[in-house]
Each structure stands twice: as C-alpha cells, then as structure tokens.
Design a protein around this motif. Sequence first.
Motif: not given
Lengths: 290, 313
Positions: A127-128, A131, A139, A160-161, A164, B22
């Motif tokens: 997931f990271t 991102v 993003l 959120l950005r 990670p 996403l």
Amino acid sequence: MAKPEQTKSSSPTGLREVWRRLKKNRGAVIGLGIVLVLTVIALLAPYLTPYDYKAQNLDLRLLAPQRGHWLGTDDFGRDTLSRIIYGTRVSFQIGLISVAIGLVLGVSTGLISGYYGGVLDKIIMGFTDVVLAFPGILLAIAVVAVLGPGLYNVMVAVGLRSAPTYTRLVRGSVISLREKEFVESSRAVGCTNGRILLVHILPNVVAPVLVMSTLQFATSILTAAGLSFLGLGAQPPTPDWGDMINRARVYMRTAWWVGTFPGVAIMLSVLGFNLFGDGLRDALDPRLKS
Amino acid sequence: MFSYAVKKVLLAIPLLLGVSVLVFMMMHLIPGDPARIIAGPEAFPEDVEALRVQLGLDKPLPVQYWIFLSHAVHGDFGRSIRSTRLVSAEIKSRFPATVELAVVATAVSLVIGLISGIIAATKQNSFFDTASMGVALLGISIPGFWLGLMLMLVFSYYLHLLPPSGRGGGLLTLAGWRYIALPALSLGVSSAASIARMTRSSMLEVLRQDYVRTARAKGLAERVVVYTHALKNAMIPVVTLTGLHLGFLLGGAVITEQVFAWPGLGTLVVNAIWSRDFPIVQGVVMLFATTFTVINLLVDLTYALFDPRVRYE
C-alpha cells in the motif's frame, strides 16, 4: 528483575547532551529561533495585528507600504501585515494537523508492519508503495479532487501523502529493534505484544520520528501553500499565505507587495523548520553527520 | 543484469495494478452518486439511469474495475464530462508541454546543482562553500510558484527581457527557449538545491577514500583526480536523486504551469477538479503515476549498471 534496557537518548543526561550539541550548531539555533518567534506570533495573532485581518476599506485599496500599513494593503483595502500575522496561525494549523494525520497513520502501520511481519507487512508495504507512486503533489491533488477543495481537505491530503514516509521509517527501526535483547526479555517475562510495542519499542523510535515530523511540518506548509495557490485550499476570507499569493497575481504589476510578503513568510517558516529539523537530526545522532 | 532487470520489471506490474485500483476507486469514493454527478444537477432521473447503464455504473464493482482496467491499458479513460472530447485526446494535446517543462527544469537543476555541489566540495569550508550551501537551503525552502511570480515581475515586467507567460512553440526555436526559461528555472530551483547538497556530500565522501589518495600520490593533476576519478563514483547517488526529481518535477509542474499559463496537464487537471470532470482527473493521475513508476524503474536499472553490487542484494 532487571528492567529492559532503554536507549540513552530518552534518559535525562541524554537530553542534556542533545541540547548541548544543538546549541553548538548555528543553523539549528537560527532555525529554533525562527520556529519560536513564529509560534509566539501564531498564538498571539489577535493581539499582534494592527488591524482586523478581514476588515475591508475600499478607500484604502492597494496602498503601497507606508507608515500605518507597513506592508501595504490588498485590493479590498485589508492590511497585508495583519493578514500575514493571522496567516501564521493558519499555516501552523495546517502543519500541526497534517503532521498529526501522517504521524498517527504512519507510525501505527510502521509498528505493525515491522513487528508482526508476514502477510500484514506485505499488504502494508504494498500500500505504501502504491501511495508513493503518485509523484509529488499529485496524490494530494487526487485526494482534493475526491473530497472537494477546502482547507481541511488539504490537511487530510497532505497528511495522507506523508504517512508512507513515517511507515517506512518506523518499520525499518522496528525490524532492527525486534531482535534486541530487551525485547526478548520483555517477551520472556510475559509482556503482551501490545505492551512490547507501545512501552518498549515505541520510545525507541521517538527520536527519528521527531526529526521527521519537524521536517514534515515544513513540507506540509509548502505543499498546502501550493494547493491553496491553485485555489484548491483555503477559501476567502481565510488569510492563507498561498491563497493570498494566488489572489495577488492579477495586480502583481501594479501592487507587488500584496503577493511578495506572504511568499517571504512561507519561505521563512519553511526555512526555520528545515534548519531546526536538520540540526535536531545531527544532535540526536551525531554519527549521521557527514 | 538481465535477471535483475526482469525482476524489477515484474515488480512494477503489481504496483501499477495497485495504482489503477486507487484511481478507479476515486470515482466511487466521491460523496454522492457518480452517474448523477456526471449527468449534472439538472438532468432528468431517466437520463441519469440511462447514463448509469451506458457507463456501466450499474454493474458490480469488480466488473466495473475490470472494464476500467481493460480500457485503461489501451489509454482509454472515456470522455471528458465538460468538453465531451476523448480524455486521451485532451491529454495527448497537453502532455508534451508538461514533459518539455519537466525535462528542461531537470536539466537546469542538474547543471546548477552539479556545478555548485562539486565546487563546494572541492573547496570545502571556503566562502563559496558556505554561501552556496546557504543559498541551497533557501532554495529548498522557497515556494516555486512564488519564485516564479518574482522572476516574472523582475524579468518580464520591470526589465522586459522575457515573455511573462505562454509557450513559444518547441525547443527548436529561440522563442521556445525564451518562453520556457522562467518556468523551468522556478520549477528547477528546489531540485537544484537538493542536487547541490547531495553532490557535495557524496563528493566529500568519495574524496576521502583511499583510491583518491592513491591517484593523488601517483602525481595526477588535481583536476584529473576530481573530474575523472572521484566524480564517477560520486555520481551514483546523484543519478538516483535526479531520476526521482524528474518524477517530482512532473508533478510539481502542475503548479508552475498555473503561474505561467503553460498549456500543459496542470491547467487541465486543476480545471477538471473544479468542474468535477473525473475522467480527466483519473486519466491525468494514472498517466503521472505510470510515468513516475517507469522513471523509477529506469533509475533502478541505471543504478545497477553503475554499481554492480546492487544486483546481488
């Protein structure tokens, strides 16, 4: 029973040592000075502003810097200095909230990912990676596109950005700490996983997380200013630095001061947090200094 | 090297799939009914339903994703809600401008960053070293869009040397360079600053190593030692950083384009966000993420070419 060993930086003598090294670093002292001054300005904004930041007076439109209006006025006759002072508060709010979002998300996922490993680790790291595949501000732009423009949505987007980066940092530290003797001994005396993570491992990642948060504060201010400049962040009459620059663009030629000074404010705050963060890193871990 | 490259390429595939999930979900995470948003606030309920069926929004999510993905790999992101043109056509007409800006900005930052970094390292603790690293710190802290406005004010409005905005048609013409100078500089400054810092520290580390001492001891000219022996090894981390920056500058260009009215993807995506033109946003975001992933892949491979140890980790 012997208490599990802790790292030196969390003991009082360690703190004193860190402070001593920090004081010797000229850049760090300047950075700390800037950060402190800005903090005071942000806290005391209502008492420091010569005028109300949203008071309009169309007779005083676009006045050049002069006695009484040291940084001039904007197209609504609002005092630029007062708006910049209030904007410090807005920027600090952005910095604090977005750092908090990134920190909570990133540190918790990093702890879990590093400590438990296995499938959970694979999922979180996957997931990271995803991102981090969105370059730079993109993003944040995607998040704002979903949530809609606005200051709070920008804070969420910026937070959120940054998550990670925390995840990777904490995960790396936890993986090396996991095998240390003090963790093994706490497991031997019957500590639960939750207790080991929160009481024994977490304190050891505080230092790098603190450094990263200071630097991230700077990045958040910069990114949020960019989004506000695009018109996606703060909406009027909020005195946001990025938004002030955006609105000053139209009359840049005739009234340079309206857009120039908020930019100086952004640069100074980002510089302050960067200097302080760099100094803090060197003081906490002198080995990293080149 | 070949097996390393294959492994890296294979690892990029699940990453891009994740990105596509996403981007696909963007449409479904927005508050409200996507069909209603696309149809607009004044549409009749029957039209909304017709659109829902037409766009496949009535199908289960996994099916919708599969359709999205199979179209996306062909570069098909549907039609813009606002202009009803194909998203791919909108993007194709603007992508070159953004790439041009990002590439020139990267070149600018590389030239400034390398030169000042190398000089700072070879003259460590000199006035130039202190001054250039101070400037670099400022460069990292400066908002690029504001710097752009300041440059525009000075070079276009006060000195009348360069045009304030727009694109002058390609890099093969003088006009093209006159138009791109200010945007590329304001976009590249922060990267130049971090490349300078990285070059300096990397160079200092290499200059301390034994083989450099040997080169000096056998009587080579300092210039030869610095530029042929040390520089080669000092460049390895810099290459990685530059590659990363090319990606970041692609994203950062979104803001710079707004300052200089540069006709690239930035202007397109910002307008699309305001008009809730989601297919455009999806297409642009997917394109940026894919480009960034490919650049990172190339950087990894270049790195492995320069430093064979990487391949065996």
